[in-house]
Every structure is written in structure tokens, then in C-alpha cells.
Design a protein around this motif. Structure first.
Motif, short mmCIF file in Angstrom:
data_model
loop_
_atom_site.label_atom_id
_atom_site.label_comp_id
_atom_site.label_asym_id
_atom_site.label_seq_id
_atom_site.Cartn_x
_atom_site.Cartn_y
_atom_site.Cartn_z
N GLU A 33 -3.94 -3.67 93.03
CA GLU A 33 -3.72 -3.76 94.47
C GLU A 33 -2.42 -3.04 94.83
N THR A 34 -2.39 -2.43 96.00
CA THR A 34 -1.17 -1.81 96.50
C THR A 34 -0.99 -2.19 97.96
N GLY A 35 0.24 -2.25 98.37
CA GLY A 35 0.58 -2.52 99.76
C GLY A 35 1.83 -1.76 100.15
N MET A 36 1.97 -1.48 101.41
CA MET A 36 3.16 -0.78 101.92
C MET A 36 4.08 -1.79 102.59
N VAL A 37 5.36 -1.71 102.25
CA VAL A 37 6.38 -2.53 102.93
C VAL A 37 7.08 -1.65 103.95
N GLU A 38 6.92 -2.00 105.21
CA GLU A 38 7.56 -1.22 106.27
C GLU A 38 9.06 -1.52 106.29
N THR A 39 9.86 -0.45 106.40
CA THR A 39 11.31 -0.61 106.35
C THR A 39 11.95 -0.59 107.73
N GLY A 40 11.24 -0.11 108.74
CA GLY A 40 11.85 -0.01 110.06
C GLY A 40 12.84 1.13 110.17
N GLY A 41 12.90 1.97 109.11
CA GLY A 41 13.79 3.13 109.19
C GLY A 41 15.22 2.87 108.80
N ARG A 42 15.59 1.62 108.56
CA ARG A 42 16.98 1.34 108.17
C ARG A 42 17.03 0.04 107.39
N PRO A 43 18.05 -0.13 106.53
CA PRO A 43 18.18 -1.38 105.79
C PRO A 43 18.48 -2.54 106.74
N GLU A 44 18.22 -3.74 106.28
CA GLU A 44 18.50 -4.91 107.09
C GLU A 44 19.57 -5.77 106.42
N GLU A 45 20.14 -6.68 107.17
CA GLU A 45 21.17 -7.56 106.63
C GLU A 45 20.55 -8.55 105.66
N PRO A 46 21.19 -8.79 104.50
CA PRO A 46 20.61 -9.71 103.52
C PRO A 46 20.74 -11.16 103.95
N ASP A 47 19.85 -11.99 103.44
CA ASP A 47 19.94 -13.43 103.62
C ASP A 47 21.09 -13.94 102.74
N PRO A 48 22.07 -14.63 103.30
CA PRO A 48 23.23 -15.07 102.51
C PRO A 48 22.87 -16.06 101.40
N ASP A 49 21.71 -16.72 101.51
CA ASP A 49 21.30 -17.67 100.48
C ASP A 49 20.56 -17.01 99.32
N VAL A 50 20.24 -15.72 99.47
CA VAL A 50 19.45 -15.01 98.46
C VAL A 50 20.31 -13.95 97.79
N THR A 51 20.25 -13.91 96.47
CA THR A 51 20.93 -12.85 95.72
C THR A 51 19.88 -11.94 95.08
N SER A 52 20.18 -10.66 95.04
CA SER A 52 19.30 -9.66 94.46
C SER A 52 20.14 -8.79 93.53
N MET A 53 19.77 -8.75 92.26
CA MET A 53 20.59 -8.04 91.28
C MET A 53 19.71 -7.39 90.23
N ASP A 54 20.22 -6.34 89.59
CA ASP A 54 19.52 -5.71 88.48
C ASP A 54 19.64 -6.58 87.24
N ALA A 55 18.53 -6.70 86.52
CA ALA A 55 18.53 -7.46 85.27
C ALA A 55 19.21 -6.66 84.18
N HIS A 56 19.95 -7.35 83.32
CA HIS A 56 20.52 -6.78 82.11
C HIS A 56 19.65 -7.17 80.93
N LEU A 57 19.90 -6.53 79.78
CA LEU A 57 19.08 -6.83 78.61
C LEU A 57 19.14 -8.30 78.24
N TRP A 58 20.28 -8.94 78.46
CA TRP A 58 20.40 -10.35 78.11
C TRP A 58 19.64 -11.28 79.08
N ASP A 59 19.10 -10.71 80.15
CA ASP A 59 18.28 -11.51 81.08
C ASP A 59 16.82 -11.56 80.67
N ALA A 60 16.45 -10.86 79.59
CA ALA A 60 15.03 -10.76 79.21
C ALA A 60 14.43 -12.12 78.90
N ASP A 61 15.19 -13.00 78.29
CA ASP A 61 14.67 -14.33 77.97
C ASP A 61 14.34 -15.11 79.24
N ALA A 62 15.22 -15.03 80.24
CA ALA A 62 14.98 -15.73 81.50
C ALA A 62 13.78 -15.14 82.23
#
Length: 378
Positions: free
Chosen positions: A131-160
Motif C-alpha cells: 500500500e502507498t499513500g501521499m502525505v500532504e505537506t501544505g508546502g511548508r513545515p509545521e510546528e511540532p507537538d511539544p509532547d512528541v519527540t522525533s529522532m533518528d535511531a542509533h545502532l544501540w536503539d535496535a533492541d528497542a
């Protein structure tokens, strides 16, 4: 012409052919592939005029079928130099490697075809639609939710990441690759080779989703694993990753968003038929007892009369050879039937298929492997 399996130290010798045929792949990706994947895979080649002119790679995976785990191989990088095409080298490589995999008890092998017609003569059939879907961006980034964190995983995160998949998603599918710690370490390195990574989404300390992304030719999102009710949080994270001016981002393996679509992605070929059937189930309140002949022109050991049985109250199926047959099913049609791509009635109309009414009734009892999740790239 010589067909052989390369020694591990010879694997880098195939890189020149890869670069010649798959010229869209970057140096960074090939550095990753030949350092990580080619250390543990098998590479079969045809040599002519003193050089490698055709190749096929078998990348090993552990495949979960229902509750059991089996070895499997992902066929990738099937390639022949232009001057040597039309000589049947690809067919020779496929036949040789399929027999080798059968000898190891591999229930089925799989691949992502460049074209369906290349592999149907070897009895590969599509078993998974992405399945594929398109996420509309509105042409610009939006402000993040302060309760949500988004980060790149490191190799030591593989177990989690592995624990998150096992706890929340592994039960969704009857057939999928085993997602252990090593799997996610490899996935992180693969995405990094494509100028991306694996993103982790958390709400407070709780992990609520992950997804892979790459930015080689614009942002591309793959394989989001998002807890129910957190889809908007995921789409918000995608919008923040998008470049300014992008109107939408395509997400592979996602049933949300807009402009939703499905595309056939993965073809499979049954190798050890008794192994595959022996991993399948019937509902606990039913019992199955039938026999049928199988036609397999490439793996002769499958061309037998098989008796499939279960006891009432037991889900497991037993498989053994028999002398009495109620019908005939070629291996390609049997693949489509067992993976739920076509029904018993649909394959009854195919050439060389013979199915009695009793056999049809018994085959219907077997729980088909419809819920498949195979999103691997290499």
C-alpha cells in the motif's frame, strides 16, 4: 561457460557488474551493501571469456510463517552484461540456486521483479501488494507537538525497535521477516547509506512509531509502523522532514494519507512444499484430509502425491507422500492458492488443474497465508 558460487572473498568482484547494470545506485549504497550484506550472502555467477558476465545474489533472512521460523533467501541483483544476454544464463542461475535452497529446507524464496514476465516461467507469483499513500505537506513545515519527540535511531536503539515491533505488530501478519536486533541494526545502516535513517517517534517516554526515510532523490518514506490513533503524529513528523516547497511526500507501506494505491511488489516461489504446508493451519474445530498430485517442472522432489491431514481440535497440518490422488495442481497455482491470491474455484479453471469437489472442500479448510508483510529492499 562456468556457473559457480563465489567464495566470500570474491564477492567484491561482482561490484563492477552491479555498477554497470544498476547505475542508479550510489557509491554510498554500494559501500554499505558490499561491506554489510555481501559479507553474509551467497553470490552465484556465470563466467565467460575470463570474467563475470552474469550474477544472482541470495540475501539470507529468517522468515516467520505463522508461529514458526524458517530460513529463506531474498533473490536480488539478477543481472547479465548486455553482450551476453539471450544465452539463458539467468535461467541457469535460478535453477541452480533454487535447487540449493531446496536442499536447505527453504519453504519459499522471494524477489522484487523488474518485470513480472521475467519470473513467471519459473513459477514465481505475486504474494504481496504494498500500500502507498501521499502525505500532504501544505508546502511548508509545521510546528511540532511539544509532547512528541522525533529522532533518528542509533545502532544501540535496535533492541528497542525490535521489542516495539514484536509487542505491537508481529501478530498482524502470518508471514514476515524476523525483526530482531540485528535486522534493525542493518536497516539503520541501509537507510543511512541513502542519506536517511530510521526515525523514532515518542510521546513522553513511550515509543509510538517508527519509519524509515531516504533523501537521495527527494524525501521518501518507507515502512511506517505507527500505533493506532497516532497516524496524525506520524504525518506531522513527515511534514517536518519535508523540504520547503514540497506539496506531498509518498509513503510506501502506508494505508493512510491521500491518493492511496496498491502495487504488486513481491513475488515468491515455493521450494520445499512439505515444509510450507507443514507450517500452515486449519481452524481448531475442523479436520482436513485430502491428497493431490503436484506438478513442479524445476524441483522434481515436489512432484509427488501429497496427503494433507489434521486431527479435529489440532491446528497443525501433517504432510506425507501418498499413492491416491484426488486431483492435480501445478506449483504456480498452488502458490497462489496457499497465499490466498486466488481461490480454489479460481484455480480450478486453470490449465492442468484437476480438483474434485471433495478436494475443493478440504482445501478450503486450510487457513491461507493472506497476511504477508515483506517490505525489504535488498
Amino acid at each position: 561457460m562456468m556457473l559457480r558460487r563465489l567464495k566470500p572473498e570474491e564477492h567484491p568482484d561482482t561490484r563492477q557488474l552491479w555498477e554497470e547494470i544498476f547505475c542508479e545506485d550510489t557509491k554510498e549504497f554500494l559501500d554499505y551493501y558490499y561491506f554489510i550484506k555481501a559479507r553474509s550472502n551467497e553470490i552465484y555467477v556465470v563466467e565467460e571469456d575470463g570474467r563475470i558476465c552474469s550474477m544472482l545474489h541470495l540475501n539470507p533472512y529468517v522468515m516467520r510463517i505463522e508461529e514458526e521460523e524458517f530460513p529463506s533467501d531474498y533473490i536480488v541483483a539478477v543481472a547479465t552484461r548486455e553482450a551476453y544476454r539471450g544465452r539463458g544464463y539467468m535461467g541457469e542461475l535460478l535453477r541452480r540456486t533454487m535447487k540449493e535452497m531446496y536442499g536447505r529446507g527453504v519453504p519459499f524464496t522471494f524477489l522484487m521483479p523488474a518485470a513480472e514476465a521475467i519470473y513467471t516461467p519459473y513459477d514465481f507469483r505475486f504474494i504481496y501488494q504494498q500500500e502507498t499513500g501521499m502525505v500532504e505537506t501544505g508546502g511548508r513545515p509545521e510546528e511540532p507537538d511539544p509532547d512528541v519527540t522525533s529522532m533518528d535511531a542509533h545502532l544501540w536503539d535496535a533492541d528497542a525497535l525490535s521489542a516495539f515491533f514484536t509487542q505491537n505488530f508481529s501478530g498482524r501478519w502470518q508471514v514476515c521477516t524476523k525483526r530482531d536486533e540485528e535486522y534493525f541494526r542493518t536497516m539503520i545502516l541501509e537507510q543511512q547509506s541513502e542519506r536517511g535513517g530510521v526515525r523514532i517517534l515518542k510521546k513522553g517516554e513511550r515509543m509510538i512509531g517508527t519509519f524509515a526515510y531516504a533523501e537521495e532523490d527527494g524525501l521518501e518514506i518507507r515502512e511506517p509502523l505507527i500505533l493506532p490513533g497516532c497516524e496524525e503524529v506520524f504525518e506531522s513528523a513527515v511534514r517536518r522532514l519535508a523540504s520547503f516547497g514540497d506539496d506531498a511526500v509518498k509513503v510506501y507501506g502506508y494505508s493512510g494519507g491521500v491518493q492511496r494505491a496498491q502495487r504488486p511488489l513481491i513475488m515468491a516461489r515455493i521450494l520445499s512444499l512439505p515444509t510450507l504446508l507443514g507450517a500452515m493451519k486449519v481452524p481448531s474445530g475442523l479436520a482436513v484430509d485430502c491428497s493431490f498430485a503436484v506438478i513442479d517442472p524445476l524441483i522434481r522432489q515436489n512432484s509427488r502425491i501429497w496427503r494433507v491431514q489434521s486431527l479435529c481440535g489440532e491446528e497443525k497440518i501433517s504432510v506425507r507422500e501418498s499413492e491416491d490422488s484426488e486431483g492435480v495442481i501445478p506449483i504456480a497455482e498452488l502458490t497462489e492458492l496457499l497465499f490466498g491470491v486466488r481461490t480454489v474455484e479460481e484455480i480450478r479453471g486453470a490449465e492442468h488443474v484437476i480438483i474434485t469437489d471433495h478436494l475443493a472442500e478440504e482445501l478450503e479448510k486450510i487457513i491461507k497465508l493472506k497476511r504477508v508483510f515483506i517490505n525489504e529492499v535488498v
